[in-house]
Design an enzyme around this catalytic site. Sequence first.
Site, short mmCIF file in Angstrom:
data_model
loop_
_atom_site.label_atom_id
_atom_site.label_comp_id
_atom_site.label_asym_id
_atom_site.label_seq_id
_atom_site.Cartn_x
_atom_site.Cartn_y
_atom_site.Cartn_z
N ASP A 190 0.85 -1.18 0.00
CA ASP A 190 0.00 0.00 0.00
C ASP A 190 0.89 1.24 0.00
OD1 ASP A 190 -1.76 2.21 1.10
OD2 ASP A 190 -3.20 0.57 1.07
N ILE A 191 0.56 2.24 -0.82
CA ILE A 191 1.39 3.45 -0.89
C ILE A 191 1.15 4.40 0.28
CG2 ILE A 191 1.71 3.32 -3.39
CD1 ILE A 191 -0.37 5.58 -3.64
N GLY B 63 -16.23 2.95 2.95
CA GLY B 63 -14.93 3.61 2.82
C GLY B 63 -14.13 3.22 1.60
N GLN B 64 -14.77 2.62 0.61
CA GLN B 64 -14.05 2.22 -0.60
C GLN B 64 -13.67 3.45 -1.41
OE1 GLN B 64 -16.10 -0.69 -2.99
NE2 GLN B 64 -14.30 -1.07 -4.27
N HIS C 131 -10.29 -5.38 -3.77
CA HIS C 131 -8.98 -5.62 -3.16
C HIS C 131 -9.13 -5.80 -1.66
CE1 HIS C 131 -9.66 -1.27 -2.93
NE2 HIS C 131 -8.81 -1.22 -1.92
N LEU C 132 -8.21 -6.56 -1.09
CA LEU C 132 -8.13 -6.77 0.35
C LEU C 132 -6.97 -5.96 0.89
CD1 LEU C 132 -8.04 -10.69 0.51
CD2 LEU C 132 -10.06 -9.27 0.36
#
Length: 136
Positions: A53-54, A115-116, A122-123
């Site tokens: 994750d960035i 909150g998508q 994706h997980l």
Amino acid sequence: MRFSEKNIPGSLNHSLQIKMADEVDDTIFGKIVRKEIPAKFLHEDEQCVVIKDIHPQAPHHFLVVSVKELRKLEDAAETDQKLLGHMMWVATKVAKEIGITNGYRIVINDGHDGGQNVYHLHLHVLGGRKMNWPPG
């Protein structure tokens, strides 16, 4: 973080942003899966890829991204059961490989209220610290 009208929940601009994000057919994850955007994969197979994750929210935070372009978990069909199980199995495999040994949290944000932000299934896998409950 500074707030402006454009990102205040309930504001007109925020609603338009959500509508626009919800209507976009292509996403950054789609481009990563197709290798149009370079990314270092922690795992790659015919069903999913795993990337860091960035904007990590834990010492270890990676994403298991579906190769199939499912917008949200809610859109999954009965025929997607094997894919969903495979993504969970890959999450545990990669967690072990990177040394998460004392537990982790798996999160799926589904839809606006969930909150998508990126509408490509994706997980999130978060580990390396004690998680709190409730998550928020």
